[in-house]
Design an enzyme around this catalytic site. Sequence first.
Site, short mmCIF file in Angstrom:
data_model
loop_
_atom_site.label_atom_id
_atom_site.label_comp_id
_atom_site.label_asym_id
_atom_site.label_seq_id
_atom_site.Cartn_x
_atom_site.Cartn_y
_atom_site.Cartn_z
CD GLU A 161 49.63 43.61 42.79
OE1 GLU A 161 48.81 44.20 42.12
OE2 GLU A 161 50.08 44.07 43.87
CE LYS A 178 43.90 48.38 47.70
NZ LYS A 178 43.92 49.08 46.43
CG HIS A 210 35.28 28.05 31.65
ND1 HIS A 210 35.66 28.16 30.33
CD2 HIS A 210 34.96 26.75 31.85
CE1 HIS A 210 35.52 26.96 29.74
NE2 HIS A 210 35.12 26.08 30.66
CB SER A 228 46.97 52.27 49.61
OG SER A 228 46.69 53.52 49.01
#
Length: 463
Positions: free
Chosen positions: A296, A289, A162, A283
């Site tokens: 992704e 970043k 979970h 970024s």
Amino acid sequence: MSNEKGKQLWGGRFTGEADPKFAAFNRSFDFDRRLVAADVRGSVAHCDGLLRAGVLNPAEAEQIKSALSRILAKAQSDSSYLNDATAEDVHSFVEARLIEMIGDVGRKLHTGRSRNDQVATDLRLWLREEIDGTIGSLAESQTALLDLADANREIIIPGYTHLQRAQPVLFAHWCLAYFEILGRDRARLNEVRRRVNVMPLGSAALAGTSYPIDREAVAHALGFDSVSRNSLDAVSDRDFAIEFAGAASLIMMHLSRLAEDIILYSTTEFGFIELSDAIATGSSLMPQKKNPDAMELVRGKAGRIFGHLQSLLTMMKGLPLAYNKDMQEDKEALFDTVDTVKGCLLITAIVLRNIRVSEARARDAATHGYLNATELADYLVRKGMPFREAHEMVGRIVVQAIEMGRELNKLTLDQFKAFSSLIEDDVFEALSLEQTVGTKSQFGGTAPDRVGEALVIARKSLE
Ligand code: ARG
């Protein structure tokens, strides 16, 4: 008449010209030209079949085969050769070039054959090779997982259910989980390959051929395991493509889950791993970043493949036997499925080779959040308490530990004894991270010895 550039190979029945917009709509050459090698290979085997059947004499067969090999050589050496805006599909392209080269003899090659059994044969030949490549790419990702596991043999991370911290596991155990997953994908592709590797050629348009072509011999020459048993089925079956898309969907679902783990574990919140600069991006706005774009994209591309599976199923569901032009739509879905899966496997292997694991962060996470609570229950069971009772008692101990802001192994022996006299000094050892992991020593568990064995077996299975 037929087969001059711009003329269709089915031209005899027709007196009028095709509307150019329809001709463009009808064409598949811009995408099915990637089947050119398979098409030539199938044609060579068919040519030999016609020779053995006495339809062609040896000189004719030689002429045809030599022209075919020149066509393939040109197609492979000069990409502009395949820039033909008029060819309807790859089969008509090859036949048209053949007739240009050798004239009337070339017109004999299509005897006893249809584009319907030809396209099914080409696709199967092509897909068979791509399946072999995909199986190889899966094995490379598996090797990368084993290398990652070997390089981080001691590291313990929290295991989750979970997405809540559950019990500690070896990082290598996590690697081996994905190794198993990709192993099933390989096995599945081998299964699919068996049904891909059946030869439809000789089914002609739908009814079979009247020429005494030895189909078994043609199949043997093309490396097929067997020949199709029913001509109607053979020309109208695309199960093999759908099965591949299904197997590919599972691969992508698996890569997407792996990607998700890697994305999560590389966040500041988790911090178990860091991706090297080689596979991360920055970024344009936020200087701090470091983004896991590679993973992704893999996660995102899974949707494309599920879509292709859906397209193929839907395209086929209403088709009466046998061939229907709808089936030309199989190619772009299948090609993109192959390209995408191969690309994602390649990138996944690269990412796996560019992961640095942070032992300290992983250990910190694995030792905070009561991941050893089950171990305490098991400890009580070993001392004679029924598990259900132990489970309930440990629940109460955890509540008290939370109230005191301590982990279980930071409670005092007196505090433990207030719950049960069964608890003794050896509880602290039992609750240590090493023990918690080490007790999971049955086959399939995360104890270091077991994981070490699993790694050896895994390596061997790749050889
Ligand atoms: N380009 C066609 C396809 O991909 C080849 C088979 C065409 N056959 C036919 N009778 N129109 O499906």
